[in-house]
Scaffold this motif. Sequence first.
Motif, mmCIF file in Angstrom:
data_model
loop_
_atom_site.group_PDB
_atom_site.id
_atom_site.type_symbol
_atom_site.label_atom_id
_atom_site.label_comp_id
_atom_site.label_asym_id
_atom_site.label_seq_id
_atom_site.Cartn_x
_atom_site.Cartn_y
_atom_site.Cartn_z
ATOM 1 N N HIS A 38 0.837 -1.204 0.000
ATOM 2 C CA HIS A 38 0.000 0.000 0.000
ATOM 3 C C HIS A 38 0.875 1.259 0.000
ATOM 4 O O HIS A 38 2.036 1.204 0.397
ATOM 5 C CB HIS A 38 -0.898 0.026 1.247
ATOM 6 N N ASP A 41 3.813 2.003 2.990
ATOM 7 C CA ASP A 41 4.643 0.902 3.503
ATOM 8 C C ASP A 41 6.118 1.107 3.160
ATOM 9 O O ASP A 41 7.000 0.784 3.964
ATOM 10 C CB ASP A 41 4.162 -0.447 2.951
ATOM 11 N N SER A 66 -1.012 -1.637 -4.562
ATOM 12 C CA SER A 66 -2.406 -1.182 -4.590
ATOM 13 C C SER A 66 -2.478 0.317 -4.350
ATOM 14 O O SER A 66 -1.511 0.938 -3.897
ATOM 15 C CB SER A 66 -3.234 -1.910 -3.516
ATOM 16 N N GLY A 68 -4.505 1.622 -2.186
ATOM 17 C CA GLY A 68 -4.987 1.875 -0.828
ATOM 18 C C GLY A 68 -6.401 2.401 -0.791
ATOM 19 O O GLY A 68 -6.779 3.170 0.099
ATOM 20 N N SER A 71 -8.879 2.478 2.503
ATOM 21 C CA SER A 71 -8.475 3.094 3.774
ATOM 22 C C SER A 71 -9.605 3.865 4.450
ATOM 23 O O SER A 71 -9.524 4.166 5.647
ATOM 24 C CB SER A 71 -7.274 4.031 3.556
ATOM 25 N N ARG A 87 -3.855 9.412 -2.462
ATOM 26 C CA ARG A 87 -2.810 8.651 -1.783
ATOM 27 C C ARG A 87 -1.565 8.526 -2.665
ATOM 28 O O ARG A 87 -0.436 8.567 -2.168
ATOM 29 C CB ARG A 87 -3.322 7.262 -1.378
ATOM 30 N N ASP A 112 -7.070 -3.257 -3.247
ATOM 31 C CA ASP A 112 -6.747 -3.149 -1.830
ATOM 32 C C ASP A 112 -7.535 -4.198 -1.042
ATOM 33 O O ASP A 112 -8.726 -4.420 -1.276
ATOM 34 C CB ASP A 112 -7.123 -1.745 -1.347
ATOM 35 N N ASP A 113 -6.854 -4.868 -0.122
ATOM 36 C CA ASP A 113 -7.412 -5.950 0.705
ATOM 37 C C ASP A 113 -7.620 -7.249 -0.059
ATOM 38 O O ASP A 113 -8.099 -8.229 0.509
ATOM 39 C CB ASP A 113 -8.748 -5.539 1.359
ATOM 40 N N ASP A 148 -2.683 -8.638 2.836
ATOM 41 C CA ASP A 148 -2.049 -7.987 1.684
ATOM 42 C C ASP A 148 -0.522 -8.013 1.798
ATOM 43 O O ASP A 148 0.185 -8.178 0.804
ATOM 44 C CB ASP A 148 -2.521 -6.536 1.561
ATOM 45 N N SER A 220 -4.667 8.269 4.503
ATOM 46 C CA SER A 220 -4.157 6.913 4.706
ATOM 47 C C SER A 220 -4.911 6.147 5.785
ATOM 48 O O SER A 220 -4.565 5.009 6.100
ATOM 49 C CB SER A 220 -2.666 6.955 5.081
#
Length: 242
Positions: A38, A41, A66, A68, A71, A87, A112-113, A148, A220
């Motif tokens: 994401h 990170d 991804s 993100g 979020s 983001r 994401d996820d 993830d 975020s």
Amino acid sequence: MDKIKNIIRQIRIQIIRILSCGKRRLLIKERILIIAPHPDDEVLGCSGLIQRSLKEGKRVDVVILSGGGESHSGCCSIDEKELIGSRRALSRTAAGILGLSLNHLHFLDYPDDEISFDCPETRKLRILIDKLRPKAIFIPHKGEGWNDHLAAGDIMKKLIGKDSCVELYEYCVWFWYYNTWNIDWKNACVLKMNKQEHTAKNRAIDAYIQPVAPCGRPWSGVLPKVFVGANRWRGELYFRER
């Protein structure tokens, strides 16, 4: 109960930091690739590595898998495309703080996820790796406790294969927050940031966590204070996977 858990987390963080002090210094290869599940990170786990590598004239590339987009799930009605765009703008700002050229910052569109090897984006990632030809790849630690992050590591292991000469390292982000005690200390190494590098890392972290969306929450998402504080350490802990 949360207060007690956070006290335990703080104690664990301090113990790991102490145990890290005598570990060997991270040796940086001439071409490295950092895989971030994401946006944020790469900064939380590898800001020191990015700066030191660039200072030594090494090539650094960062791939953020991804956007993100989850979020703010359950928070508000912000459009996911707007969220991802915002983001990624934060990613570019953070990269500038660390001195990373935007030409070396790559965005993919894994959901994401739901990051997985079977996603069509994996083909794009394979092509990118073949183009960049990294000597060392950095993936999230296996004790991250987030699907993830675990999936990102599994994807890279499958792509480069067991017989590859590419060195593989794990870096720490949510590792600091989750109750992971089974730690491979024999393969641990540390990068100790100087004052300038540490200051830039904290500025890059703030570039992610301070800007807020129209709903009033950070783009975020709201990150635990214990987690953010742990990642502001002046050292970065890595583990040689192979």
